[in-house]
Scaffold this active site. Structure first.
Site, mmCIF file in Angstrom:
data_model
loop_
_atom_site.group_PDB
_atom_site.id
_atom_site.type_symbol
_atom_site.label_atom_id
_atom_site.label_comp_id
_atom_site.label_asym_id
_atom_site.label_seq_id
_atom_site.Cartn_x
_atom_site.Cartn_y
_atom_site.Cartn_z
ATOM 1 N N CYS A 65 31.126 37.632 42.839
ATOM 2 C CA CYS A 65 32.456 38.261 42.855
ATOM 3 C C CYS A 65 32.536 39.541 42.034
ATOM 4 O O CYS A 65 33.000 40.579 42.515
ATOM 5 C CB CYS A 65 33.526 37.270 42.413
ATOM 6 S SG CYS A 65 33.392 36.703 40.694
ATOM 7 N N HIS A 117 36.550 34.420 38.235
ATOM 8 C CA HIS A 117 36.534 35.024 39.573
ATOM 9 C C HIS A 117 37.413 36.257 39.600
ATOM 10 O O HIS A 117 38.422 36.342 38.899
ATOM 11 C CB HIS A 117 37.018 34.017 40.622
ATOM 12 C CG HIS A 117 36.807 34.490 42.025
ATOM 13 N ND1 HIS A 117 35.561 34.536 42.617
ATOM 14 C CD2 HIS A 117 37.676 34.958 42.950
ATOM 15 C CE1 HIS A 117 35.679 35.001 43.851
ATOM 16 N NE2 HIS A 117 36.952 35.266 44.071
ATOM 17 N N ASP A 129 37.124 39.493 48.501
ATOM 18 C CA ASP A 129 36.291 39.049 47.394
ATOM 19 C C ASP A 129 34.992 38.440 47.914
ATOM 20 O O ASP A 129 34.844 38.194 49.100
ATOM 21 C CB ASP A 129 37.042 38.031 46.534
ATOM 22 C CG ASP A 129 37.393 36.745 47.271
ATOM 23 O OD1 ASP A 129 37.755 36.810 48.464
ATOM 24 O OD2 ASP A 129 37.311 35.664 46.671
#
Length: 154
Positions: A65, A117, A129
């Site tokens: 990510c 994240h 993402d």
């Protein structure tokens, strides 16, 4: 006042006005530049849809990510971000949910001190993402996400 003095005053006034415009651009100019940067970053991000997820990877053929976010900002806006999601949160400008715009970063975690994240907001409650399904577009309100903050990197 003679003509020479008048010309000097007009010239000086114009110089000061131009300097002011250069130092303090209008919101329209700034908004246009930010929109253009977003479009560039979004185009890079969109071109990576479907790219596989690999923990610790920074691209271009696989991402995690934060590696993905770092890659798209570097290649889309020549903006260098730190390597991890936590560091990206710590070093970018904090904003509220109400201020959220396309191109802002969305952070997921247990708290702002425990972020795991990150994705880029693309509008309509969605982000792009890199996660276990690869690079995808998805809702920031998915039941498996706990949004802990938003920042503006550009």
């Amino acid at each position: 006042m003679n003509k020479t003095t008048m010309k000097v005053l007009i010239s000086l006034t114009m110089t000061v006005a131009m300097a002011f415009i250069m130092l303090f651009p209008s919101n329209e100019t700034t908004a246009s530049a930010n929109s253009s940067k977003y479009d560039s970053i979004y185009n890079v991000a969109n071109s990576k849809l479907g790219t596989r997820y690999v923990y610790g990877s920074t691209g271009p053929s696989s991402f995690d990510c934060s590696g993905f976010v770092r890659y798209i900002f570097k290649h889309g806006a020549n903006k260098h971000l730190p390597r991890t999601a936590q560091s990206q949160y710590n070093t970018t400008k904090k904003i509220s949910k109400k201020q959220l715009k396309k191109g802002d970063l969305v952070f997921i975690g247990a708290s702002t001190k425990s972020i795991y994240h990150v994705g880029m907001y693309i509008g309509n409650g969605e982000m792009i993402d890199a996660q276990n399904r690869g690079v995808v577009k998805e809702s920031i309100h998915a039941p498996w996400w706990h949004v802990v903050g938003y920042t503006r990197a550009i």
